[in-house]
Design a protein around this motif. Sequence first.
Motif, PDB file in Angstrom:
ATOM      1  N   ALA A  66      32.921  49.701  39.854  1.00 21.92           N
ATOM      2  CA  ALA A  66      33.928  48.513  40.590  1.00 21.92           C
ATOM      3  C   ALA A  66      33.680  47.142  39.710  1.00 21.92           C
ATOM      4  CB  ALA A  66      33.396  48.222  42.061  1.00 21.92           C
ATOM      5  N   VAL A  67      32.660  47.099  39.319  1.00 30.44           N
ATOM      6  CA  VAL A  67      32.406  45.710  38.343  1.00 30.44           C
ATOM      7  C   VAL A  67      33.304  45.894  37.135  1.00 30.44           C
ATOM      8  CG1 VAL A  67      30.667  44.518  36.975  1.00 30.44           C
ATOM      9  CG2 VAL A  67      29.964  45.393  39.481  1.00 30.44           C
ATOM     10  N   ILE A  68      33.167  47.139  36.615  1.00 32.89           N
ATOM     11  CA  ILE A  68      34.175  47.553  35.379  1.00 32.89           C
ATOM     12  C   ILE A  68      35.578  47.086  35.819  1.00 32.89           C
ATOM     13  CG2 ILE A  68      35.043  48.921  33.744  1.00 32.89           C
ATOM     14  CD1 ILE A  68      32.074  50.180  33.819  1.00 32.89           C
ATOM     15  N   VAL A  69      36.052  47.653  36.854  1.00 31.36           N
ATOM     16  CA  VAL A  69      37.530  47.672  37.357  1.00 31.36           C
ATOM     17  C   VAL A  69      37.753  45.951  37.509  1.00 31.36           C
ATOM     18  CG1 VAL A  69      39.103  47.879  39.034  1.00 31.36           C
ATOM     19  CG2 VAL A  69      37.760  49.853  38.301  1.00 31.36           C
ATOM     20  N   ALA A  70      36.811  45.249  38.162  1.00 32.26           N
ATOM     21  CA  ALA A  70      37.027  43.857  38.441  1.00 32.26           C
ATOM     22  C   ALA A  70      37.319  42.938  37.076  1.00 32.26           C
ATOM     23  CB  ALA A  70      35.928  43.323  39.188  1.00 32.26           C
ATOM     24  N   THR A  82      43.722  51.195  41.818  1.00 32.00           N
ATOM     25  CA  THR A  82      44.023  50.269  43.172  1.00 32.00           C
ATOM     26  C   THR A  82      42.776  50.768  44.295  1.00 32.00           C
ATOM     27  OG1 THR A  82      44.991  52.162  44.097  1.00 32.00           O
ATOM     28  CG2 THR A  82      46.338  50.813  42.975  1.00 32.00           C
ATOM     29  N   TYR A  83      42.922  50.074  45.319  1.00 29.65           N
ATOM     30  CA  TYR A  83      41.733  50.300  46.280  1.00 29.65           C
ATOM     31  C   TYR A  83      41.629  51.733  47.003  1.00 29.65           C
ATOM     32  CZ  TYR A  83      41.686  45.194  46.154  1.00 29.65           C
ATOM     33  OH  TYR A  83      41.417  43.783  45.919  1.00 29.65           O
ATOM     34  N   LEU A 169      43.716  45.693  50.239  1.00 30.32           N
ATOM     35  CA  LEU A 169      42.271  46.089  50.643  1.00 30.32           C
ATOM     36  C   LEU A 169      42.133  46.682  51.804  1.00 30.32           C
ATOM     37  CD1 LEU A 169      39.105  46.047  49.949  1.00 30.32           C
ATOM     38  CD2 LEU A 169      39.027  43.632  50.979  1.00 30.32           C
ATOM     39  N   LEU A 170      42.756  46.215  53.173  1.00 32.25           N
ATOM     40  CA  LEU A 170      42.589  46.721  54.233  1.00 32.25           C
ATOM     41  C   LEU A 170      43.170  48.436  54.464  1.00 32.25           C
ATOM     42  CD1 LEU A 170      43.384  43.746  56.506  1.00 32.25           C
ATOM     43  CD2 LEU A 170      41.222  44.605  56.108  1.00 32.25           C
ATOM     44  N   PRO A 171      44.167  48.651  54.003  1.00 28.32           N
ATOM     45  CA  PRO A 171      44.569  50.097  53.751  1.00 28.32           C
ATOM     46  C   PRO A 171      43.715  50.842  52.874  1.00 28.32           C
ATOM     47  CG  PRO A 171      46.408  48.576  53.415  1.00 28.32           C
ATOM     48  CD  PRO A 171      45.279  47.590  53.327  1.00 28.32           C
TER      49      PRO A 171
END
Length: 289
Positions: A66-70, A82-83, A169-171
């Motif tokens: 997740a950190v790499i993606v961000a 995507t999420y 994010l919510l989906p």
Amino acid sequence: MPTPGFDATAVIHDIGYQRYTGPRSGRVAMQRALFVHGLRAVFGFGRSAKVKAFPWLVAGVMLLVAVIVAAARSITGTVLFTYVGYADQMSLLIIFFAAIAAPQLVSGDLRAGVLPLYFSRPLRAADYVIAKFAAMTAAIWLLLGVPQLIMFLGAVFTGSGVVGELGDLLPGWAYSLLWAVTFAGISLLIASLTGKHAFAAGGIVAVFMMTVPVVGVLASLPSTTANALSGLGSPNFLIAGVGEWLTGRGSQLDVGVGRFGPVYGIEAACLIAVCLLLLLARYRKVASL
């Protein structure tokens, strides 16, 4: 005439035992206690470092991704996942996490023989199943949801609109919940059949991994209907198919549900319901012994 072996000088001492007369918390408190204990057990809290190693290794890898993606999005503007796609990409790690976590939740109770003690109280089989299922679902959802939150924060702090990102994010969180509920039901059902952790873990991995070739065989058939329905043969592809149907977008697993989206939704709902019903039947049988 005195009874043989009777000691006329024996006395009974009052050592202060009294009945409990305070408030009783009831079944809800029992469920809550089982849920909290189960969630702690999954991540190894209060246990040895050996037990903590694997779940936190999985969590660390998922957080690192997740950190790499961000970071990639903030530096290059490239959206690697995507999420919703993040959950698909992490499915293999979730399988191995479930294989370790589910036996920690239920197989240990079978091996230690504590279930009759549990059910000697007002706790019912349904309470036990609900608490364990909720703990397993929460653990898997946290593994997916927290990294997705990191991806969201990274996107927002690099200038992306909060409302637009929240709409994505919510989906993604809802999709992660679908993964969590499905994996929790299947893995707990398998783990409830044996008190041996190794057998339970092997059975869970086998169910998830050995169904993947079924999808490959069906997808290779010269029939568009068989190709579209091929994802029904594996829990991983089943969930991805439901995601494609609900979002109207392709998934990382590229199931291609076509017009059969409702079929995927119905099977997913039935699969979860059947797992819960079988779990309930399993523990009602244990409670009646």
